[in-house]
Design an enzyme around this catalytic site. Structure first.
Site, mmCIF file in Angstrom:
data_model
loop_
_atom_site.group_PDB
_atom_site.id
_atom_site.type_symbol
_atom_site.label_atom_id
_atom_site.label_comp_id
_atom_site.label_asym_id
_atom_site.label_seq_id
_atom_site.Cartn_x
_atom_site.Cartn_y
_atom_site.Cartn_z
ATOM 1 N N SER A 125 18.823 19.222 21.733
ATOM 2 C CA SER A 125 19.963 19.032 20.944
ATOM 3 C C SER A 125 20.890 20.472 21.176
ATOM 4 O O SER A 125 20.527 21.477 21.327
ATOM 5 C CB SER A 125 19.860 18.951 19.641
ATOM 6 O OG SER A 125 21.137 19.160 18.701
ATOM 7 N N TYR A 150 15.518 20.399 10.808
ATOM 8 C CA TYR A 150 15.543 19.463 12.264
ATOM 9 C C TYR A 150 15.915 20.241 13.307
ATOM 10 O O TYR A 150 15.233 20.096 14.521
ATOM 11 C CB TYR A 150 16.760 18.438 12.084
ATOM 12 C CG TYR A 150 17.294 17.957 13.183
ATOM 13 C CD1 TYR A 150 16.541 16.737 13.792
ATOM 14 C CD2 TYR A 150 18.491 18.121 13.761
ATOM 15 C CE1 TYR A 150 16.742 16.432 14.903
ATOM 16 C CE2 TYR A 150 18.905 17.572 14.832
ATOM 17 C CZ TYR A 150 18.184 16.648 15.741
ATOM 18 O OH TYR A 150 18.528 16.137 16.941
ATOM 19 N N LYS A 154 13.643 21.163 17.167
ATOM 20 C CA LYS A 154 14.154 20.984 18.519
ATOM 21 C C LYS A 154 13.879 22.337 19.280
ATOM 22 O O LYS A 154 13.260 22.523 20.344
ATOM 23 C CB LYS A 154 15.579 20.552 18.571
ATOM 24 C CG LYS A 154 15.778 19.381 18.119
ATOM 25 C CD LYS A 154 15.348 18.210 19.178
ATOM 26 C CE LYS A 154 15.593 16.742 18.349
ATOM 27 N NZ LYS A 154 14.558 15.868 19.141
HETATM 28 P P1 NAD Z 1 17.275 7.178 16.660
HETATM 29 O O1 NAD Z 1 16.702 7.452 15.316
HETATM 30 O O2 NAD Z 1 18.150 5.961 16.856
HETATM 31 O O3 NAD Z 1 16.086 7.163 17.742
HETATM 32 C C1 NAD Z 1 14.817 7.603 17.476
HETATM 33 C C2 NAD Z 1 13.642 6.722 17.752
HETATM 34 O O4 NAD Z 1 12.422 7.300 17.628
HETATM 35 C C3 NAD Z 1 13.757 5.474 16.548
HETATM 36 O O5 NAD Z 1 13.828 4.342 17.183
HETATM 37 C C4 NAD Z 1 12.673 5.914 15.613
HETATM 38 O O6 NAD Z 1 12.052 4.738 15.120
HETATM 39 C C5 NAD Z 1 11.523 6.518 16.524
HETATM 40 N N1 NAD Z 1 10.519 7.254 16.083
HETATM 41 C C6 NAD Z 1 10.766 8.343 15.355
HETATM 42 N N2 NAD Z 1 9.535 9.027 14.916
HETATM 43 C C7 NAD Z 1 8.563 8.322 15.599
HETATM 44 C C8 NAD Z 1 7.187 8.517 15.818
HETATM 45 N N3 NAD Z 1 6.607 9.380 15.393
HETATM 46 N N4 NAD Z 1 6.378 7.558 16.672
HETATM 47 C C9 NAD Z 1 7.135 6.593 17.368
HETATM 48 N N5 NAD Z 1 8.525 6.244 16.978
HETATM 49 C C10 NAD Z 1 9.173 7.266 16.450
HETATM 50 O O7 NAD Z 1 17.897 8.656 17.597
HETATM 51 P P2 NAD Z 1 18.717 8.678 18.367
HETATM 52 O O8 NAD Z 1 20.222 9.211 18.189
HETATM 53 O O9 NAD Z 1 18.522 7.770 19.531
HETATM 54 O O10 NAD Z 1 18.220 10.076 19.081
HETATM 55 C C11 NAD Z 1 17.264 10.226 19.916
HETATM 56 C C12 NAD Z 1 16.928 11.537 20.090
HETATM 57 O O11 NAD Z 1 17.779 12.296 20.521
HETATM 58 C C13 NAD Z 1 15.914 12.274 19.004
HETATM 59 O O12 NAD Z 1 14.861 13.003 19.368
HETATM 60 C C14 NAD Z 1 17.131 13.010 18.682
HETATM 61 O O13 NAD Z 1 16.621 14.145 17.447
HETATM 62 C C15 NAD Z 1 17.787 13.190 19.732
HETATM 63 N N6 NAD Z 1 19.316 13.920 19.544
HETATM 64 C C16 NAD Z 1 20.166 12.933 19.159
HETATM 65 C C17 NAD Z 1 21.443 13.467 18.726
HETATM 66 C C18 NAD Z 1 22.335 12.335 18.086
HETATM 67 O O14 NAD Z 1 23.551 12.717 17.462
HETATM 68 N N7 NAD Z 1 22.123 10.936 18.009
HETATM 69 C C19 NAD Z 1 21.850 14.554 19.103
HETATM 70 C C20 NAD Z 1 21.170 15.559 19.605
HETATM 71 C C21 NAD Z 1 19.782 14.955 19.887
HETATM 72 N N1 UFG Z 2 32.488 14.672 9.714
HETATM 73 C C1 UFG Z 2 33.479 14.545 8.815
HETATM 74 N N2 UFG Z 2 33.294 13.353 7.964
HETATM 75 C C2 UFG Z 2 32.017 12.977 7.954
HETATM 76 C C3 UFG Z 2 31.205 13.187 9.007
HETATM 77 C C4 UFG Z 2 31.372 14.151 9.556
HETATM 78 O O1 UFG Z 2 34.605 15.095 8.722
HETATM 79 O O2 UFG Z 2 31.974 11.910 7.083
HETATM 80 C C5 UFG Z 2 32.631 16.001 10.784
HETATM 81 C C6 UFG Z 2 31.529 17.098 10.731
HETATM 82 O O3 UFG Z 2 32.331 17.805 9.790
HETATM 83 C C7 UFG Z 2 31.902 17.601 12.008
HETATM 84 C C8 UFG Z 2 32.324 16.349 12.784
HETATM 85 O O4 UFG Z 2 32.683 15.419 11.917
HETATM 86 O O5 UFG Z 2 32.994 18.278 12.387
HETATM 87 C C9 UFG Z 2 31.173 15.559 13.497
HETATM 88 O O6 UFG Z 2 30.025 15.383 12.596
HETATM 89 P P1 UFG Z 2 28.589 14.673 12.849
HETATM 90 O O7 UFG Z 2 27.604 14.660 11.544
HETATM 91 O O8 UFG Z 2 28.966 13.515 13.374
HETATM 92 O O9 UFG Z 2 28.095 15.701 14.113
HETATM 93 P P2 UFG Z 2 27.290 17.219 13.910
HETATM 94 O O10 UFG Z 2 28.085 17.812 14.876
HETATM 95 O O11 UFG Z 2 27.449 17.668 12.513
HETATM 96 O O12 UFG Z 2 25.733 17.056 14.285
HETATM 97 C C10 UFG Z 2 25.392 16.434 15.513
HETATM 98 C C11 UFG Z 2 23.985 15.706 15.348
HETATM 99 C C12 UFG Z 2 23.042 16.528 14.891
HETATM 100 C C13 UFG Z 2 22.861 17.869 15.700
HETATM 101 C C14 UFG Z 2 24.221 18.446 15.712
HETATM 102 C C15 UFG Z 2 24.295 19.743 16.638
HETATM 103 O O13 UFG Z 2 24.466 14.904 14.252
HETATM 104 O O14 UFG Z 2 21.665 15.945 15.083
HETATM 105 O O15 UFG Z 2 25.139 17.479 16.327
HETATM 106 O O16 UFG Z 2 23.859 19.422 18.076
HETATM 107 F F1 UFG Z 2 22.048 18.804 15.142
#
Ligand code: NAD
Ligand code: UFG
Length: 330
Positions: A125, A150, A154
């Site tokens: 991330s 979290y 990572k």
């Molecule tokens: P998500 O929660 O939709 O998907 C994660 C999946 O992993 C889920 O289906 C959950 O059931 C499964 N899971 C969690 N723990 C587990 C375990 N111990 N064993 C088996 N399955 C397990 O999340 P996502 O948005 O698809 O994110 C996927 C990956 O990308 C995550 O590692 C997340 O941290 C990373 N990531 C996501 C974002 C974002 O904004 N969505 C940003 C940066 C990184």
């Molecule tokens: N925001 C609002 N109102 C809301 C939700 C979000 O104004 O109800 C704003 C936040 O302040 C930020 C932007 O929208 O400026 C994006 O917020 P998100 O929560 O959608 O995303 P973040 O950038 O905070 O976080 C994301 C992922 C995290 C990751 C992070 C850095 O959700 O998992 O990026 O990679 F850690």
């Protein structure tokens, strides 16, 4: 060529990547414990691609369960999405995050080692860049200084994987640092659908537009940005999925550890996203400017030149495309 193991494949990014891999003709095997997803996403993957694949409902910390997957399938590489990702929850329940995210990675690595599988793509991330660096983030910047458990998981997993590669040069690991994934598959069959009140911006906007929540709280209107609201690098989840395909190609010919940013390189403010969604949906999204959210940065966006140069990947979709596909998916 063996199968690609997709951990967390029922989740938001994992399910879109399963579609991408199946459409590229790959064989996959998926593992998920449904802690943050449902079997519906896997049904949608089958419907979109018209292809079948093996699925195991299993927690990656269950060593015997993971061993069974490796015994029953010829696996050549793994893409490791499985993990918990709610920043706020990780502050409340840090041990849950360290146990799940580190424990599942260790379980996976052990099984891979036992079965001689040494190609891994890890879902990292932008959060690993911490507070000290300034956007645009580049891969060679020093990481760390994460502001919540979290993000720390990572960062720790990135270190763990780098150490593994240093100890055994046969390993090839790609760390993909995602920026802000939004959007949905254009078929409308797959989408991000968090339980309860969403934490992230896009799912929150969708609920407001649907009339399920009254208005969006815009966290901070006094940031040093053009309109005072936070700026992020939003990227279409299908672009992200395509990046995993390119990373797999890279691992065909490379060993050692390499990090890549996956973003668009372009920042958009909260209000720009809100107005783009209003245009895409034809609905009004009421909002109120609220205090800043603790731990939020003013500006985060990627320098994506490394992925473009070395992987031959760049994002194709615009913010309007992301909003259109999110709206279409409902
Ligand atoms: P998500 O929660 O939709 O998907 C994660 C999946 O992993 C889920 O289906 C959950 O059931 C499964 N899971 C969690 N723990 C587990 C375990 N111990 N064993 C088996 N399955 C397990 O999340 P996502 O948005 O698809 O994110 C996927 C990956 O990308 C995550 O590692 C997340 O941290 C990373 N990531 C996501 C974002 C974002 O904004 N969505 C940003 C940066 C990184
Ligand atoms: N925001 C609002 N109102 C809301 C939700 C979000 O104004 O109800 C704003 C936040 O302040 C930020 C932007 O929208 O400026 C994006 O917020 P998100 O929560 O959608 O995303 P973040 O950038 O905070 O976080 C994301 C992922 C995290 C990751 C992070 C850095 O959700 O998992 O990026 O990679 F850690």
């Amino acid at each position: 060529m063996g199968k690609i193991l997709v951990t967390g494949g029922a989740g938001f990014i994992g399910s879109h990547t399963c579609v991408e891999l199946l459409e590229r003709g790959k064989e996959i095997v998926v593992v998920d414990n449904f802690v943050n997803s449902t079997p519906k996403a896997l049904e949608a993957v089958r419907e979109i691609t018209g292809r079948e694949f093996e699925f195991y409902e299993c927690d990656l910390r269950d060593r015997a369960g993971v061993e069974r997957i490796f015994c029953e399938n010829e696996i050549s590489a793994a893409i490791h999405f499985a993990g918990l990702k709610a920043v706020g929850e990780s502050v409340q329940k840090p041990r849950l995050y360290y146990d799940n995210n580190l424990g599942s990675t260790l379980g996976l690595l052990e099984a891979m080692e036992r079965h001689g599988v040494k190609k891994l793509i890890f879902s990292s991330s932008a959060t690993v860049y911490g507070e000290k660096n300034a956007a645009p983030y580049r891969e060679e910047m020093e990481t760390g200084g994460t502001t919540n458990p979290y993000g720390t998981t990572k960062w720790m997993i990135e270190r763990m994987l780098a150490d593994e590669c240093a100890a055994d040069p046969a390993w090839g690991v790609v760390l993909l640092r995602y920026f802000n994934p939004i959007g949905a598959h254009p078929s409308g069959l797959l989408r991000e659908d968090p339980n309860g009140i969403p934490n992230n911006l896009m799912p929150y906007i969708v609920r407001v537009a649907q009339g399920k929540l009254p208005y969006l709280n815009v966290f901070g209107g006094d940031y040093p940005t053009p309109d005072g609201t936070g700026v992020r690098d939003y990227i279409h989840v299908c672009d992200l999925a395509a990046g995993h395909g390119k990373a797999l190609d890279w691992l065909e010919t490379h060993r050692g550890v390499e990090a890549f940013n996956l973003g668009t390189g372009k920042g958009s403010s909260v209000l720009e996203v809100l107005h783009a969604y209003e245009r895409a949906s034809g609905r009004e999204v009421p909002y109120r400017v609220a205090p800043r959210r603790a731990g939020d940065l003013a500006v985060s966006y990627a320098d994506c030149s490394k992925a473009q140069k070395l992987l031959g990947w760049r994002a194709q979709f615009s913010l309007d495309d992301m909003c259109r596909d999110t709206f279409h998916a409902g």
